[in-house]
Design an enzyme around this catalytic site. Structure first.
Site, short mmCIF file in Angstrom:
data_model
loop_
_atom_site.label_atom_id
_atom_site.label_comp_id
_atom_site.label_asym_id
_atom_site.label_seq_id
_atom_site.Cartn_x
_atom_site.Cartn_y
_atom_site.Cartn_z
N HIS A 36 0.83 -1.20 0.00
CA HIS A 36 0.00 0.00 0.00
C HIS A 36 0.87 1.25 0.00
O HIS A 36 2.03 1.23 0.40
CB HIS A 36 -0.94 0.00 1.22
N GLU A 80 -2.42 -7.80 7.11
CA GLU A 80 -1.16 -7.68 7.84
C GLU A 80 -1.21 -8.48 9.14
O GLU A 80 -2.30 -8.71 9.69
CB GLU A 80 -0.89 -6.20 8.15
#
Length: 141
Positions: A33, A124
């Site tokens: 990201h 994550e």
């Protein structure tokens, strides 16, 4: 930079979602990201979903589209993309959204498939007590 956010376990997740024949060959592009407000502030994010892309993070996603999918020079001879897998986290979804915006402006036509697959396993890792703490605080602990 920041597909899209495909995370470290992309190959395993992709194989689990759509097993490939042993003779199949493919190229996987793994993209982190873009910068988030918490990255910029030096705060550990982990699996928390509180951060959002900064202006820089949004630009990074657009730059990644050109570099990764168009070969770096904005050439309309884009790479063929057959599948997109993404984490469910907002920062990953925002990055993919920026990639899709850039894709919609591609003079050669879109190169990303119309849909993507959100895979929870791409989220994550959970950093428990570290999440939300500053990098300096963690280094000094």
């Amino acid at each position: 930079p920041g597909v899209a956010i495909m995370r470290r376990r992309l190959t395993l997740a992709a194989a689990a979602a759509a097993p490939l024949a042993p003779s199949s060959a493919f190229t996987a592009y793994v993209l982190r990201h873009g910068q988030t407000d918490r990255n910029a502030a030096g705060i550990e994010q982990g699996s928390s979903d509180l951060s959002r892309l900064t202006d820089l993070g949004r630009r990074q996603a657009g730059d990644a589209y050109v570099a990764l999918l168009l070969g770096g020079d904005g050439d309309i001879n884009a790479r063929e993309v057959t599948s997109v897998y993404t984490s469910p986290l907002a920062r990953a979804r925002q990055t993919l959204g920026r990639l899709r915006e850039a894709d919609s402006r591609n003079p050669g036509g879109p190169v990303l498939p119309a849909s993507d697959l959100v895979l929870p396993d791409l989220r994550e890792v959970d950093l428990y007590d570290w999440e939300g703490r500053g990098y300096g605080e963690l280094r000094d602990a």
